[in-house]
Design a protein around this motif. Structure first.
Motif, PDB file in Angstrom:
ATOM      1  N   ILE A   1     -56.606  78.380  60.848  1.00 42.99           N
ATOM      2  CA  ILE A   1     -56.610  77.251  60.007  1.00 42.99           C
ATOM      3  C   ILE A   1     -56.522  75.999  60.682  1.00 42.99           C
ATOM      4  O   ILE A   1     -55.305  75.731  61.385  1.00 42.99           O
ATOM      5  CB  ILE A   1     -55.561  77.544  58.909  1.00 42.99           C
ATOM      6  N   ALA A   2     -57.341  75.164  60.515  1.00 43.88           N
ATOM      7  CA  ALA A   2     -57.062  73.641  60.776  1.00 43.88           C
ATOM      8  C   ALA A   2     -56.722  72.717  59.738  1.00 43.88           C
ATOM      9  O   ALA A   2     -57.470  72.449  58.785  1.00 43.88           O
ATOM     10  CB  ALA A   2     -58.443  73.362  61.598  1.00 43.88           C
ATOM     11  N   ALA A   3     -55.662  72.046  59.694  1.00 46.31           N
ATOM     12  CA  ALA A   3     -55.253  71.245  58.823  1.00 46.31           C
ATOM     13  C   ALA A   3     -55.032  69.742  59.247  1.00 46.31           C
ATOM     14  O   ALA A   3     -54.137  69.585  60.135  1.00 46.31           O
ATOM     15  CB  ALA A   3     -53.972  71.691  58.297  1.00 46.31           C
ATOM     16  N   MET A   4     -55.898  68.844  58.711  1.00 45.97           N
ATOM     17  CA  MET A   4     -55.753  67.628  59.324  1.00 45.97           C
ATOM     18  C   MET A   4     -55.001  66.885  58.304  1.00 45.97           C
ATOM     19  O   MET A   4     -55.245  66.868  57.229  1.00 45.97           O
ATOM     20  CB  MET A   4     -57.231  66.953  59.281  1.00 45.97           C
ATOM     21  N   PHE A   5     -54.020  65.975  59.000  1.00 42.85           N
ATOM     22  CA  PHE A   5     -52.947  65.303  58.271  1.00 42.85           C
ATOM     23  C   PHE A   5     -53.066  63.728  58.484  1.00 42.85           C
ATOM     24  O   PHE A   5     -53.588  63.459  59.511  1.00 42.85           O
ATOM     25  CB  PHE A   5     -51.639  65.632  58.243  1.00 42.85           C
ATOM     26  N   ALA A   6     -53.052  62.792  57.433  1.00 40.20           N
ATOM     27  CA  ALA A   6     -53.066  61.228  57.640  1.00 40.20           C
ATOM     28  C   ALA A   6     -52.043  60.704  58.922  1.00 40.20           C
ATOM     29  O   ALA A   6     -52.467  59.862  59.458  1.00 40.20           O
ATOM     30  CB  ALA A   6     -52.783  60.711  56.416  1.00 40.20           C
ATOM     31  N   ASP A   7     -50.978  61.750  58.971  1.00 40.32           N
ATOM     32  CA  ASP A   7     -50.157  61.138  60.206  1.00 40.32           C
ATOM     33  C   ASP A   7     -49.461  62.001  60.654  1.00 40.32           C
ATOM     34  O   ASP A   7     -49.203  63.228  60.116  1.00 40.32           O
ATOM     35  CB  ASP A   7     -49.190  59.984  59.737  1.00 40.32           C
ATOM     36  N   VAL A   8     -48.566  62.103  61.753  1.00 37.00           N
ATOM     37  CA  VAL A   8     -48.051  63.183  62.618  1.00 37.00           C
ATOM     38  C   VAL A   8     -46.633  63.512  61.936  1.00 37.00           C
ATOM     39  O   VAL A   8     -46.246  64.785  61.875  1.00 37.00           O
ATOM     40  CB  VAL A   8     -47.645  62.671  64.092  1.00 37.00           C
ATOM     41  N   ARG A   9     -46.111  62.532  61.208  1.00 39.71           N
ATOM     42  CA  ARG A   9     -45.047  63.058  60.300  1.00 39.71           C
ATOM     43  C   ARG A   9     -45.384  63.997  59.237  1.00 39.71           C
ATOM     44  O   ARG A   9     -44.536  65.054  58.921  1.00 39.71           O
ATOM     45  CB  ARG A   9     -44.280  61.749  59.959  1.00 39.71           C
ATOM     46  N   ALA A  10     -46.534  63.811  58.466  1.00 38.10           N
ATOM     47  CA  ALA A  10     -46.839  64.616  57.484  1.00 38.10           C
ATOM     48  C   ALA A  10     -47.408  65.980  57.960  1.00 38.10           C
ATOM     49  O   ALA A  10     -46.994  67.031  57.374  1.00 38.10           O
ATOM     50  CB  ALA A  10     -48.161  64.085  56.833  1.00 38.10           C
ATOM     51  N   ALA A  11     -47.726  65.928  59.455  1.00 44.04           N
ATOM     52  CA  ALA A  11     -48.148  67.305  59.809  1.00 44.04           C
ATOM     53  C   ALA A  11     -46.913  68.089  60.108  1.00 44.04           C
ATOM     54  O   ALA A  11     -46.816  69.274  60.090  1.00 44.04           O
ATOM     55  CB  ALA A  11     -49.047  67.139  60.986  1.00 44.04           C
TER      56      ALA A  11
ATOM     57  N   ASP B   1     -50.403  65.019  67.742  1.00 39.98           N
ATOM     58  CA  ASP B   1     -50.624  63.727  67.270  1.00 39.98           C
ATOM     59  C   ASP B   1     -51.868  63.080  67.445  1.00 39.98           C
ATOM     60  O   ASP B   1     -52.785  63.405  68.323  1.00 39.98           O
ATOM     61  CB  ASP B   1     -49.142  63.021  67.577  1.00 39.98           C
ATOM     62  N   ALA B   2     -52.065  61.826  67.129  1.00 40.33           N
ATOM     63  CA  ALA B   2     -53.234  61.080  67.149  1.00 40.33           C
ATOM     64  C   ALA B   2     -53.785  60.899  68.631  1.00 40.33           C
ATOM     65  O   ALA B   2     -54.740  61.053  68.795  1.00 40.33           O
ATOM     66  CB  ALA B   2     -53.224  60.149  66.243  1.00 40.33           C
ATOM     67  N   ALA B   3     -52.921  60.293  69.489  1.00 39.28           N
ATOM     68  CA  ALA B   3     -53.252  60.077  70.694  1.00 39.28           C
ATOM     69  C   ALA B   3     -53.658  61.351  71.455  1.00 39.28           C
ATOM     70  O   ALA B   3     -54.584  61.592  72.168  1.00 39.28           O
ATOM     71  CB  ALA B   3     -52.099  59.421  71.434  1.00 39.28           C
ATOM     72  N   CYS B   4     -52.868  62.355  71.312  1.00 39.05           N
ATOM     73  CA  CYS B   4     -53.449  63.642  72.148  1.00 39.05           C
ATOM     74  C   CYS B   4     -54.501  64.226  71.570  1.00 39.05           C
ATOM     75  O   CYS B   4     -55.483  64.703  72.272  1.00 39.05           O
ATOM     76  CB  CYS B   4     -52.274  64.635  71.881  1.00 39.05           C
TER      77      CYS B   4
ATOM     78  N   ALA C   1     -53.313  63.471  62.275  1.00 35.16           N
ATOM     79  CA  ALA C   1     -52.819  64.446  63.425  1.00 35.16           C
ATOM     80  C   ALA C   1     -53.130  65.797  63.062  1.00 35.16           C
ATOM     81  O   ALA C   1     -53.597  65.956  61.667  1.00 35.16           O
ATOM     82  CB  ALA C   1     -51.207  64.480  63.338  1.00 35.16           C
ATOM     83  N   LEU C   2     -53.383  66.847  63.817  1.00 33.81           N
ATOM     84  CA  LEU C   2     -53.838  68.220  63.538  1.00 33.81           C
ATOM     85  C   LEU C   2     -52.809  69.224  63.774  1.00 33.81           C
ATOM     86  O   LEU C   2     -52.230  69.253  64.564  1.00 33.81           O
ATOM     87  CB  LEU C   2     -55.082  68.458  64.628  1.00 33.81           C
TER      88      LEU C   2
END
Length: 454
Positions: A222-232, A253-256, A274-275
């Motif tokens: 399962i790949a789940a894309m979130f708007a930001d890392v805290r939400a992930a 996180d986004a940078a990684c 973030a993924l």
């Protein structure tokens, strides 16, 4: 030092290597840290007898010894320095026994994790610890650091997968610790004491490993894309709170994520996103994947579920590409390793964002979200870690402790975190652990300056 070299050569011949390339290489691991000078020699042990010979000579000559595997560690725990013997176990690679009926194998410490599992597959079994470095790290090194990895949320860490160890003590004595049975509570658990001891108590020269049957049934990703890392992070905590036990749950996180996509030549991900990558396996994989997807969609994630093994491996390849991607796109990094209770993951990402703001640093972070183990990566310029990075790391470590966490989930203490060890343990436990080390290593010759050094 000349006398020590002469004795080593007399006992081990051309296994004693003093070439410039070898002794320089023995100074460093993959943490970016190097000892302040080259060791006396690299001894490439091929047998238990070789290790015993080295330790007897070292004890008689009061010469420090640093056990080494593939030197893939990230805490400077196996770096050898001036006046020390670098004792390499890398050539001890034999699989001595495989018993699928008893679900155990007996191996030497120098075999690579991935090579071991490739050989075990023919017997329908596997060894569960799955560090990101599995292709390049040794089983002995995994044991020395108490390694974890992507699969440990469901299948456990090294400590859960070792039945016994054979160790050579500082004076050359050989101990066989542990048992081959499923249960065994005779006396104190010295096997567990050696797991994660980072070469400070003795040299692991063999291991009896607890195996598992190869997983039957489907594997879904399962790949789940979130708007930001805290939400992930909140998503991963929600999966755990729902009572679902995925095999893998990894957060980038986004940078990684951006660096990994660039490294693999993939289309850039949405900015700031973030993924969370989750994998379920076994007979209940389908039902569990449906539950996971439902939880994550309910929190606003864009979710895709794959039954295709090739696609699943591609998704996991993004996570496994993180370290080479950092080296290529993010610059020099201090790769760190803290763990918090899984419910505290969102709060820990809040703390990481605070540390970035207050110290003016960049900290790309990935996490084994299934067990609360985070890898914050402090980005800096130059060869030496600057003071501002250490101040930021200090702040972040103390934040993890405040949230009920720990300084290291799988990399170990080595030299990089020894200054904070007493802060986590407290004075009484700190002193007790030093006393335990002194029982096994009264002369202080086993990997000195690591873990327990003030």
């Amino acid at each position: 030092m000349t006398a020590v070299l002469d004795r080593l050569r007399a006992a081990l011949g051309d296994r004693v290597d003093i070439s410039a390339a070898s002794v320089e290489g023995a100074r460093a691991d993959r943490s970016g840290h190097r000892s302040h000078g080259a060791p006396l020699a690299v001894v490439r042990a091929a047998s238990v007898d070789d290790v015993q010979a080295v330790m007897r000579i070292a004890t008689e000559a009061r010469t420090p010894v640093v056990p080494q595997g593939a030197r893939t560690g990230l805490a400077g725990g196996a770096n050898a320095g001036p006046g020390e013997i670098a004792l390499s176990l890398r050539e001890m690679t034999r699989i001595l026994e495989v018993r699928p009926d008893d679900l155990l194998a007996v191996v030497e410490p120098g075999i690579l994790n991935a090579d071991l599992n490739a050989a075990l597959a023919a017997h329908g079994v596997w060894w569960a610890p799955d560090p990101a470095s599995r292709d390049i790290s040794t089983v002995g090194g995994n044991i020395a650091t108490g390694a974890g990895g992507l699969l440990c949320a469901k299948y456990g860490v090294v400590r859960d997968a070792v039945l016994g160890v054979d160790v050579v003590l500082a004076d050359g004595r050989l101990l066989r610790l542990g048992h081959r049975s499923v249960k065994g509570v005779t006396g104190l658990d010295l096997t567990s004491l050696f797991i994660g001891s980072e070469g400070t108590l003795g040299v692991v020269v063999g291991a009896t490993l607890k195996l598992r049957r190869l997983v039957a049934g489907e594997v879904l990703t399962i790949a789940a894309m979130f708007a930001d890392v805290r939400a992930a992070a909140a998503g991963s905590a929600a999966v755990t709170a729902a009572g679902i036990q995925p095999a893998i749950m990894e957060l980038m996180d986004a940078a990684c994520l951006g660096a990994a996509h660039a490294h693999l030549g993939l289309e850039p991900p949405p900015a700031g996103h973030a993924l969370l990558t989750v994998q379920t396996d076994g007979p209940a994989a389908d039902a569990e994947a449906e539950q996971v997807a439902g939880v994550l969609r309910g929190l606003g994630a864009a979710v895709t579920v794959s039954h295709d093994p090739v696609e699943s491996e591609r998704l996991l390849a993004v996570r496994r590409a993180m370290h080479p991607a950092m080296q290529r796109f993010l610059g020099t990094t201090l790769i760190e390793d803290v763990s918090v209770p899984r419910s505290m993951l969102p709060a820990m990402f809040d703390e990481i964002a605070r540390v970035e703001r207050e110290h003016g640093v960049v900290i790309p972070t990935v996490a084994h979200a299934g067990d609360g183990n985070l890898h914050p990566n402090f980005v800096y310029s130059g060869d030496e870690v600057p003071d501002v990075i250490w101040r930021a790391a200090d702040d972040l470590f103390r934040a993890a402790l405040r949230l009920g966490g720990t300084l290291t989930g799988e990399h170990g203490i080595g030299v990089l975190k020894r200054r904070w060890l007493a802060d986590e343990l407290g004075d009484d436990q700190w002193e007790l652990q030093r006393q335990v080390k002194a029982v096994f290593d009264p002369l202080g010759i086993m990997n000195p300056g690591k873990v327990f050094a003030p």
